[in-house]
Design a protein around this motif. Structure first.
Motif, PDB file in Angstrom:
ATOM      1  N   GLU A 175      13.963  38.183  34.115  1.00  0.00           N
ATOM      2  CA  GLU A 175      14.466  39.641  34.440  1.00  0.00           C
ATOM      3  C   GLU A 175      15.944  39.688  34.901  1.00  0.00           C
ATOM      4  O   GLU A 175      16.760  38.754  35.346  1.00  0.00           O
ATOM      5  CB  GLU A 175      13.575  40.201  35.522  1.00  0.00           C
ATOM      6  CG  GLU A 175      13.736  39.731  36.887  1.00  0.00           C
ATOM      7  CD  GLU A 175      13.025  38.117  36.911  1.00  0.00           C
ATOM      8  OE1 GLU A 175      13.758  37.382  37.536  1.00  0.00           O
ATOM      9  OE2 GLU A 175      11.931  37.987  36.367  1.00  0.00           O
ATOM     10  N   PRO A 176      16.407  40.677  34.864  1.00  0.00           N
ATOM     11  CA  PRO A 176      18.026  40.958  35.299  1.00  0.00           C
ATOM     12  C   PRO A 176      17.783  40.711  36.848  1.00  0.00           C
ATOM     13  O   PRO A 176      17.064  40.935  37.261  1.00  0.00           O
ATOM     14  CB  PRO A 176      18.140  42.571  35.245  1.00  0.00           C
ATOM     15  CG  PRO A 176      17.412  42.733  33.729  1.00  0.00           C
ATOM     16  CD  PRO A 176      16.241  41.886  34.183  1.00  0.00           C
ATOM     17  N   ARG A 177      18.945  40.160  37.347  1.00  0.00           N
ATOM     18  CA  ARG A 177      19.019  39.587  38.662  1.00  0.00           C
ATOM     19  C   ARG A 177      20.477  40.090  39.060  1.00  0.00           C
ATOM     20  O   ARG A 177      21.502  39.977  38.464  1.00  0.00           O
ATOM     21  CB  ARG A 177      18.686  38.123  38.917  1.00  0.00           C
ATOM     22  CG  ARG A 177      17.341  37.677  38.559  1.00  0.00           C
ATOM     23  CD  ARG A 177      17.233  36.358  38.920  1.00  0.00           C
ATOM     24  NE  ARG A 177      15.907  35.960  38.785  1.00  0.00           N
ATOM     25  CZ  ARG A 177      15.116  34.876  39.481  1.00  0.00           C
ATOM     26  NH1 ARG A 177      15.627  34.598  40.850  1.00  0.00           N
ATOM     27  NH2 ARG A 177      13.979  34.803  39.181  1.00  0.00           N
ATOM     28  N   VAL A 178      20.441  40.284  40.454  1.00  0.00           N
ATOM     29  CA  VAL A 178      21.718  40.673  41.081  1.00  0.00           C
ATOM     30  C   VAL A 178      21.892  39.634  42.355  1.00  0.00           C
ATOM     31  O   VAL A 178      20.939  39.694  43.153  1.00  0.00           O
ATOM     32  CB  VAL A 178      21.952  42.139  41.254  1.00  0.00           C
ATOM     33  CG1 VAL A 178      20.813  42.791  42.056  1.00  0.00           C
ATOM     34  CG2 VAL A 178      23.501  42.301  41.896  1.00  0.00           C
ATOM     35  N   ALA A 179      22.918  39.091  42.578  1.00  0.00           N
ATOM     36  CA  ALA A 179      23.138  38.029  43.561  1.00  0.00           C
ATOM     37  C   ALA A 179      23.172  38.913  44.877  1.00  0.00           C
ATOM     38  O   ALA A 179      24.462  39.797  45.022  1.00  0.00           O
ATOM     39  CB  ALA A 179      24.364  37.204  43.542  1.00  0.00           C
ATOM     40  N   ILE A 180      22.763  38.590  46.089  1.00  0.00           N
ATOM     41  CA  ILE A 180      22.949  39.131  47.462  1.00  0.00           C
ATOM     42  C   ILE A 180      23.313  38.451  48.558  1.00  0.00           C
ATOM     43  O   ILE A 180      23.484  38.720  49.680  1.00  0.00           O
ATOM     44  CB  ILE A 180      21.564  39.901  47.858  1.00  0.00           C
ATOM     45  CG1 ILE A 180      20.322  39.197  48.061  1.00  0.00           C
ATOM     46  CG2 ILE A 180      21.417  41.219  46.760  1.00  0.00           C
ATOM     47  CD1 ILE A 180      19.514  39.759  48.901  1.00  0.00           C
ATOM     48  N   THR A 181      24.002  37.068  48.081  1.00  0.00           N
ATOM     49  CA  THR A 181      24.452  36.255  49.068  1.00  0.00           C
ATOM     50  C   THR A 181      25.756  36.625  49.616  1.00  0.00           C
ATOM     51  O   THR A 181      26.566  37.460  49.159  1.00  0.00           O
ATOM     52  CB  THR A 181      24.450  34.952  48.544  1.00  0.00           C
ATOM     53  OG1 THR A 181      25.462  35.198  47.260  1.00  0.00           O
ATOM     54  CG2 THR A 181      23.030  34.279  48.087  1.00  0.00           C
ATOM     55  N   LEU A 182      25.970  36.414  50.984  1.00  0.00           N
ATOM     56  CA  LEU A 182      27.328  36.695  51.540  1.00  0.00           C
ATOM     57  C   LEU A 182      28.423  35.878  50.946  1.00  0.00           C
ATOM     58  O   LEU A 182      29.603  36.364  51.125  1.00  0.00           O
ATOM     59  CB  LEU A 182      27.119  36.607  53.105  1.00  0.00           C
ATOM     60  CG  LEU A 182      26.256  37.887  53.793  1.00  0.00           C
ATOM     61  CD1 LEU A 182      26.224  37.329  55.301  1.00  0.00           C
ATOM     62  CD2 LEU A 182      27.104  39.055  53.549  1.00  0.00           C
ATOM     63  N   ARG A 183      27.926  34.558  50.977  1.00  0.00           N
ATOM     64  CA  ARG A 183      29.088  33.687  50.612  1.00  0.00           C
ATOM     65  C   ARG A 183      28.562  33.028  49.272  1.00  0.00           C
ATOM     66  O   ARG A 183      28.174  31.688  49.623  1.00  0.00           O
ATOM     67  CB  ARG A 183      29.594  32.883  51.665  1.00  0.00           C
ATOM     68  CG  ARG A 183      30.155  33.455  52.838  1.00  0.00           C
ATOM     69  CD  ARG A 183      30.736  32.566  53.963  1.00  0.00           C
ATOM     70  NE  ARG A 183      31.200  33.371  54.890  1.00  0.00           N
ATOM     71  CZ  ARG A 183      30.822  34.170  55.602  1.00  0.00           C
ATOM     72  NH1 ARG A 183      29.450  34.248  55.751  1.00  0.00           N
ATOM     73  NH2 ARG A 183      31.388  34.930  56.502  1.00  0.00           N
ATOM     74  N   PRO A 184      28.623  33.400  48.205  1.00  0.00           N
ATOM     75  CA  PRO A 184      28.233  32.929  47.032  1.00  0.00           C
ATOM     76  C   PRO A 184      28.903  31.501  46.512  1.00  0.00           C
ATOM     77  O   PRO A 184      30.168  31.346  46.774  1.00  0.00           O
ATOM     78  CB  PRO A 184      28.325  33.743  45.632  1.00  0.00           C
ATOM     79  CG  PRO A 184      29.341  34.813  46.372  1.00  0.00           C
ATOM     80  CD  PRO A 184      29.272  34.748  47.718  1.00  0.00           C
ATOM     81  N   GLN A 185      28.541  30.532  46.332  1.00  0.00           N
ATOM     82  CA  GLN A 185      28.768  29.135  45.975  1.00  0.00           C
ATOM     83  C   GLN A 185      29.704  29.434  44.425  1.00  0.00           C
ATOM     84  O   GLN A 185      29.082  30.047  43.451  1.00  0.00           O
ATOM     85  CB  GLN A 185      27.973  28.016  45.763  1.00  0.00           C
ATOM     86  CG  GLN A 185      27.358  27.853  47.125  1.00  0.00           C
ATOM     87  CD  GLN A 185      26.438  26.621  47.081  1.00  0.00           C
ATOM     88  OE1 GLN A 185      25.979  26.177  46.139  1.00  0.00           O
ATOM     89  NE2 GLN A 185      26.028  26.247  48.305  1.00  0.00           N
TER      90      GLN A 185
END
Length: 105
Positions: free
Chosen positions: A52-62
């Motif tokens: 499914e479509p996803r959206v990243a919610i991390t504060l500091r993505p790698q």
């Protein structure tokens, strides 16, 4: 009121653009000088393989190096961009009723 910026499609081209001189770097630098500084940038990528479509919610993505067979120097490149959890949640809202998962990884 916030300034509306244009929607841009910028192909990343070859990953070696990050370590080899050429016209891409100066062209993107020149483009950046013509636009107001954005408060956020939304990047849509076909490189994630999910059901499914996803959206990243991390504060500091790698930084993700999703390629192979390139010079080792390229794998050392890091892009410490801040994440945008609030924007990610807004994207999820705007795409409803399409089910978009929030990805914390």
């Amino acid at each position: 009121m916030a300034t509306r910026l244009p929607t841009l499609f910028i192909s990343h081209g070859s990953p070696t653009f990050a370590i080899e001189p050429g016209i891409a770097g100066p062209a993107l630098t020149a483009l950046g000088k013509t636009l107001p500084r954005p408060t956020a940038i939304l990047i849509v990528s076909p490189h994630w393989t999910t059901r499914e479509p996803r959206v990243a919610i991390t504060l500091r993505p790698q930084t993700i190096h999703d390629f192979g067979g390139f010079p080792q120097e390229l794998y050392q490149v890091r892009y410490p961009a801040p994440g945008g959890p609030a924007l990610a949640r807004r994207v999820q809202e705007l795409l409803a009723p399409l089910p978009v998962m929030l990805d914390e990884s």
